[in-house]
Motif scaffolding. Structure first.
Motif, PDB file in Angstrom:
ATOM      1  N   LEU A 132       4.364   1.212 -10.877  1.00  0.00           N
ATOM      2  CA  LEU A 132       3.088   0.791 -11.451  1.00  0.00           C
ATOM      3  C   LEU A 132       2.438  -0.268 -10.570  1.00  0.00           C
ATOM      4  O   LEU A 132       1.215  -0.304 -10.419  1.00  0.00           O
ATOM      5  N   LEU A 133       3.261  -1.129  -9.948  1.00  0.00           N
ATOM      6  CA  LEU A 133       2.765  -2.152  -9.041  1.00  0.00           C
ATOM      7  C   LEU A 133       1.975  -1.531  -7.891  1.00  0.00           C
ATOM      8  O   LEU A 133       0.854  -1.928  -7.582  1.00  0.00           O
ATOM      9  N   GLU A 134       2.572  -0.502  -7.254  1.00  0.00           N
ATOM     10  CA  GLU A 134       1.895   0.160  -6.140  1.00  0.00           C
ATOM     11  C   GLU A 134       0.670   0.936  -6.607  1.00  0.00           C
ATOM     12  O   GLU A 134      -0.342   1.020  -5.896  1.00  0.00           O
ATOM     13  N   PHE A 135       0.764   1.514  -7.800  1.00  0.00           N
ATOM     14  CA  PHE A 135      -0.344   2.298  -8.327  1.00  0.00           C
ATOM     15  C   PHE A 135      -1.584   1.416  -8.508  1.00  0.00           C
ATOM     16  O   PHE A 135      -2.707   1.887  -8.448  1.00  0.00           O
ATOM     17  N   ASN A 136      -1.354   0.125  -8.724  1.00  0.00           N
ATOM     18  CA  ASN A 136      -2.452  -0.826  -8.874  1.00  0.00           C
ATOM     19  C   ASN A 136      -3.166  -1.119  -7.555  1.00  0.00           C
ATOM     20  O   ASN A 136      -4.250  -1.706  -7.563  1.00  0.00           O
ATOM     21  N   TYR A 137      -2.542  -0.738  -6.437  1.00  0.00           N
ATOM     22  CA  TYR A 137      -3.058  -1.133  -5.122  1.00  0.00           C
ATOM     23  C   TYR A 137      -4.507  -0.673  -4.934  1.00  0.00           C
ATOM     24  O   TYR A 137      -5.367  -1.428  -4.482  1.00  0.00           O
ATOM     25  N   MET A 138      -4.798   0.586  -5.283  1.00  0.00           N
ATOM     26  CA  MET A 138      -6.147   1.091  -5.029  1.00  0.00           C
ATOM     27  C   MET A 138      -7.181   0.411  -5.928  1.00  0.00           C
ATOM     28  O   MET A 138      -8.336   0.256  -5.532  1.00  0.00           O
ATOM     29  N   VAL A 139      -6.764  -0.044  -7.107  1.00  0.00           N
ATOM     30  CA  VAL A 139      -7.666  -0.800  -7.967  1.00  0.00           C
ATOM     31  C   VAL A 139      -7.969  -2.149  -7.313  1.00  0.00           C
ATOM     32  O   VAL A 139      -9.125  -2.596  -7.259  1.00  0.00           O
ATOM     33  N   MET A 140      -6.925  -2.802  -6.807  1.00  0.00           N
ATOM     34  CA  MET A 140      -7.089  -4.100  -6.141  1.00  0.00           C
ATOM     35  C   MET A 140      -7.978  -3.973  -4.905  1.00  0.00           C
ATOM     36  O   MET A 140      -8.855  -4.809  -4.666  1.00  0.00           O
ATOM     37  N   ASP A 167       0.851  -1.188   0.000  1.00  0.00           N
ATOM     38  CA  ASP A 167       0.000   0.000   0.000  1.00  0.00           C
ATOM     39  C   ASP A 167       0.888   1.239   0.000  1.00  0.00           C
ATOM     40  O   ASP A 167       1.670   1.441   0.928  1.00  0.00           O
ATOM     41  N   PRO A 168       0.789   2.122  -1.016  1.00  0.00           N
ATOM     42  CA  PRO A 168       1.630   3.316  -1.042  1.00  0.00           C
ATOM     43  C   PRO A 168       1.151   4.419  -0.112  1.00  0.00           C
ATOM     44  O   PRO A 168       1.801   5.454   0.014  1.00  0.00           O
ATOM     45  N   SER A 169       0.011   4.216   0.562  1.00  0.00           N
ATOM     46  CA  SER A 169      -0.594   5.287   1.334  1.00  0.00           C
ATOM     47  C   SER A 169       0.350   5.852   2.393  1.00  0.00           C
ATOM     48  O   SER A 169       0.799   5.141   3.289  1.00  0.00           O
ATOM     49  N   PHE A 170       0.631   7.142   2.282  1.00  0.00           N
ATOM     50  CA  PHE A 170       1.373   7.894   3.286  1.00  0.00           C
ATOM     51  C   PHE A 170       2.736   7.282   3.600  1.00  0.00           C
ATOM     52  O   PHE A 170       3.238   7.359   4.706  1.00  0.00           O
ATOM     53  N   LYS A 171       3.348   6.650   2.580  1.00  0.00           N
ATOM     54  CA  LYS A 171       4.712   6.150   2.729  1.00  0.00           C
ATOM     55  C   LYS A 171       5.597   6.895   1.758  1.00  0.00           C
ATOM     56  O   LYS A 171       5.208   7.190   0.633  1.00  0.00           O
ATOM     57  N   ASP A 172       6.815   7.206   2.200  1.00  0.00           N
ATOM     58  CA  ASP A 172       7.717   8.001   1.382  1.00  0.00           C
ATOM     59  C   ASP A 172       8.424   7.181   0.323  1.00  0.00           C
ATOM     60  O   ASP A 172       8.968   7.705  -0.628  1.00  0.00           O
ATOM     61  N   GLN A 173       8.475   5.869   0.491  1.00  0.00           N
ATOM     62  CA  GLN A 173       9.176   5.048  -0.483  1.00  0.00           C
ATOM     63  C   GLN A 173       8.560   3.661  -0.553  1.00  0.00           C
ATOM     64  O   GLN A 173       7.768   3.268   0.300  1.00  0.00           O
ATOM     65  N   SER A 230      -2.250  10.117  -0.761  1.00  0.00           N
ATOM     66  CA  SER A 230      -1.199   9.098  -0.705  1.00  0.00           C
ATOM     67  C   SER A 230      -0.318   9.140  -1.938  1.00  0.00           C
ATOM     68  O   SER A 230       0.892   8.906  -1.871  1.00  0.00           O
ATOM     69  N   VAL A 231      -0.921   9.426  -3.087  1.00  0.00           N
ATOM     70  CA  VAL A 231      -0.165   9.493  -4.333  1.00  0.00           C
ATOM     71  C   VAL A 231       0.511  10.858  -4.473  1.00  0.00           C
ATOM     72  O   VAL A 231       1.686  10.949  -4.839  1.00  0.00           O
ATOM     73  N   LYS A 232      -0.236  11.922  -4.168  1.00  0.00           N
ATOM     74  CA  LYS A 232       0.318  13.272  -4.309  1.00  0.00           C
ATOM     75  C   LYS A 232       1.580  13.461  -3.475  1.00  0.00           C
ATOM     76  O   LYS A 232       2.545  14.083  -3.914  1.00  0.00           O
ATOM     77  N   THR A 233       1.567  12.902  -2.259  1.00  0.00           N
ATOM     78  CA  THR A 233       2.728  13.045  -1.376  1.00  0.00           C
ATOM     79  C   THR A 233       3.982  12.450  -2.005  1.00  0.00           C
ATOM     80  O   THR A 233       5.056  13.054  -1.975  1.00  0.00           O
ATOM     81  N   ARG A 234       3.833  11.256  -2.578  1.00  0.00           N
ATOM     82  CA  ARG A 234       4.997  10.603  -3.201  1.00  0.00           C
ATOM     83  C   ARG A 234       5.478  11.392  -4.414  1.00  0.00           C
ATOM     84  O   ARG A 234       6.681  11.555  -4.626  1.00  0.00           O
ATOM     85  N   LEU A 235       4.544  11.896  -5.208  1.00  0.00           N
ATOM     86  CA  LEU A 235       4.928  12.639  -6.408  1.00  0.00           C
ATOM     87  C   LEU A 235       5.578  13.966  -6.053  1.00  0.00           C
ATOM     88  O   LEU A 235       6.570  14.375  -6.668  1.00  0.00           O
ATOM     89  N   GLU A 236       5.034  14.654  -5.049  1.00  0.00           N
ATOM     90  CA  GLU A 236       5.602  15.949  -4.642  1.00  0.00           C
ATOM     91  C   GLU A 236       7.017  15.796  -4.122  1.00  0.00           C
ATOM     92  O   GLU A 236       7.851  16.685  -4.290  1.00  0.00           O
ATOM     93  N   ARG A 237       7.294  14.674  -3.476  1.00  0.00           N
ATOM     94  CA  ARG A 237       8.637  14.446  -2.927  1.00  0.00           C
ATOM     95  C   ARG A 237       9.550  13.756  -3.934  1.00  0.00           C
ATOM     96  O   ARG A 237      10.676  13.381  -3.592  1.00  0.00           O
ATOM     97  N   GLU A 238       9.043  13.601  -5.150  1.00  0.00           N
ATOM     98  CA  GLU A 238       9.806  12.971  -6.222  1.00  0.00           C
ATOM     99  C   GLU A 238      10.327  11.597  -5.806  1.00  0.00           C
ATOM    100  O   GLU A 238      11.429  11.187  -6.165  1.00  0.00           O
ATOM    101  N   SER A 239       9.501  10.915  -4.991  1.00  0.00           N
ATOM    102  CA  SER A 239       9.831   9.547  -4.578  1.00  0.00           C
ATOM    103  C   SER A 239       9.164   8.593  -5.551  1.00  0.00           C
ATOM    104  O   SER A 239       7.977   8.745  -5.865  1.00  0.00           O
TER     105      SER A 239
END
Length: 410
Positions: free
Chosen positions: A173-181, A84-90, A160-169
């Motif tokens: 694609l695997l993690e991006f699929n998480y919310m679909v799953m 889950d990429p939610s609120f994680k920096d990496q 959860s996604v915006k935070t990672r993108l703003e920090r250029e972390s």
């Protein structure tokens, strides 16, 4: 207090402070009054135990069962392979099937069964694993049937996604699929078990509402979302961790004494909230306890610690933890109920001993503890930071008035 809802479950949630957001509380209230319903919460399988941060969700499921409905504990055996990429920096390290299955067994046996009644009855809890359906998906068919309901525009709008993108972390694609799953999990549970409700913490609202939207768009069915406010300390940080790490629910990973102490040492301002969330005490008693002032609030904290430990570890463990605390702090005795730590050597410096016993996080912190008179061996204050300790049998090592362990050589 007059009831706001018709269903017992939502009235309990409201009175005990569990309601933050809901997708259609009026519609959910009506459904809950019709007949027995099932609801679920998803749990990670990335460790051998859940921790106090998961306890709000577990108690929501417990009250769901207590008010006559069927709780489902959904284990993320499949989604744990993604992360889950939610609120994680990496990105987090990927896990093998063997690691995930071992975690699932430990969580089932040592975390859920204390709180929920499992079985074959209409309101008995059920534990399911989303790997049962996720691993069977044909990827192209899945994307065609369900991926078309998720727009990239909306997906990148989630915090959860915006935070990672703003920090250029990097966000794979695997993690991006998480919310679909996760959205698909809700649809699948409705299909298999008639599940109408997903619950969780307020930080999971985006993931949960995805399932509600997907069910409406892909299957023209109405299901519901309910989230609880996060429990934060005075610094605005999530509850559930201490300087020594996570407050684990499993007795294999944290002693009953340390679990009891976590609740005994909560901030005064949180006592009422935690009594409402983490005990089964009636609300009139909770209101009485949270109104206590000065030193009397400590009695409310002891009741909180007793009741919370009783739920998670059983009545005997709670009673022993309370007695150990009483002996340790009121009588200054070395009690057998203290947590035991094995260290690697029979002789070591006091600073190494404090670190290895998890009483301090560094030698620098150990020096400051000694200089302040807070380090003790068998209740005798340590004055020399260069001293060497011989560990023959078991010794009691203390850091301040509230942190004590029994130490023996491995």
């Amino acid at each position: 207090m007059s009831a706001q809802y018709k269903s017992d479950f939502l009235n309990v949630m409201q009175e005990r402070g569990f309601i933050h957001q809901g997708s259609d509380l009026e519609g959910l209230d009506q459904k809950l009054c019709e007949n027995v319903q099932s609801a679920y919460i998803g749990f990670d399988a990335t460790a051998k135990s859940l921790h106090v941060g998961n306890l709000t969700g577990i108690m929501m499921l417990k009250w769901f069962q207590e008010t006559g409905h069927k709780p489902i504990t959904l284990m993320g055996g499949g989604t744990s392979k993604i992360g889950d990429p939610s609120f994680k920096d990496q990105s987090r390290n990927l896990m093998t099937d063997e690691m995930i299955n071992d975690n699932l067994e430990n969580i089932r046996d040592n975390c859920f069964r204390q709180f929920l009644r499992y079985g074959e009855g209409e309101t008995d809890a059920m534990m399911v694993n989303n790997d049962d359906w996720l691993s069977e998906l044909k990827y192209l068919d899945f994307l065609r049937d369900y991926g078309r309901y998720f727009t990239i525009n909306r997906m990148i709008s989630f915090d959860s996604v915006k935070t990672r993108l703003e920090r250029e972390s990097p966000l794979t694609l695997l993690e991006f699929n998480y919310m679909v799953m996760q959205g698909y999990d809700f649809v699948e549970l409705h299909r298999r078990h008639g599940t109408i409700l997903q619950m969780g913490g307020s930080d999971q609202w985006g993931n949960i509402i995805n399932g509600v939207d997907l069910a409406h768009k892909a299957a023209q069915i109405q299901i519901f979302a309910l989230t609880a406010p996060l429990l934060l300390n005075s610094a605005g940080e999530k509850m559930g961790k201490t300087v020594n790490g996570a407050v684990w629910l499993s007795p294999k990973m944290l002693s009953a004494y340390d679990y009891w102490q976590y609740f005994r040492n909560v901030e005064d301002a949180l006592v009422g909230n935690m009594l409402a969330r983490f005990t089964m005490l009636p609300m009139n008693e909770i209101r009485r306890l949270e109104s206590l002032q000065g030193q009397e609030i400590n009695e409310a904290k002891k009741i909180l610690a007793d009741e919370a430990t009783k739920l998670c570890r059983g009545e005997d463990a709670a009673r022993e933890a309370a007695e150990t605390a009483r002996q340790t702090f009121e009588q200054g005795m070395s009690a057998e109920g203290l947590p035991t730590v094995e260290v690697s050597q029979k002789e070591m410096s006091i600073l190494d001993l404090l670190v290895e016993a998890n009483l301090v996080s560094s030698k620098g912190e150990g020096r400051r503890l000694i200089q302040g008179g807070g380090a003790k061996i068998d209740d005798v204050a340590v004055t020399d930071e260069n001293m060497t300790c011989a560990i023959a049998g078991t010794i009691k090592v203390s850091a301040g008035k509230k942190k004590h362990v029994l130490v023996k050589a491995a």
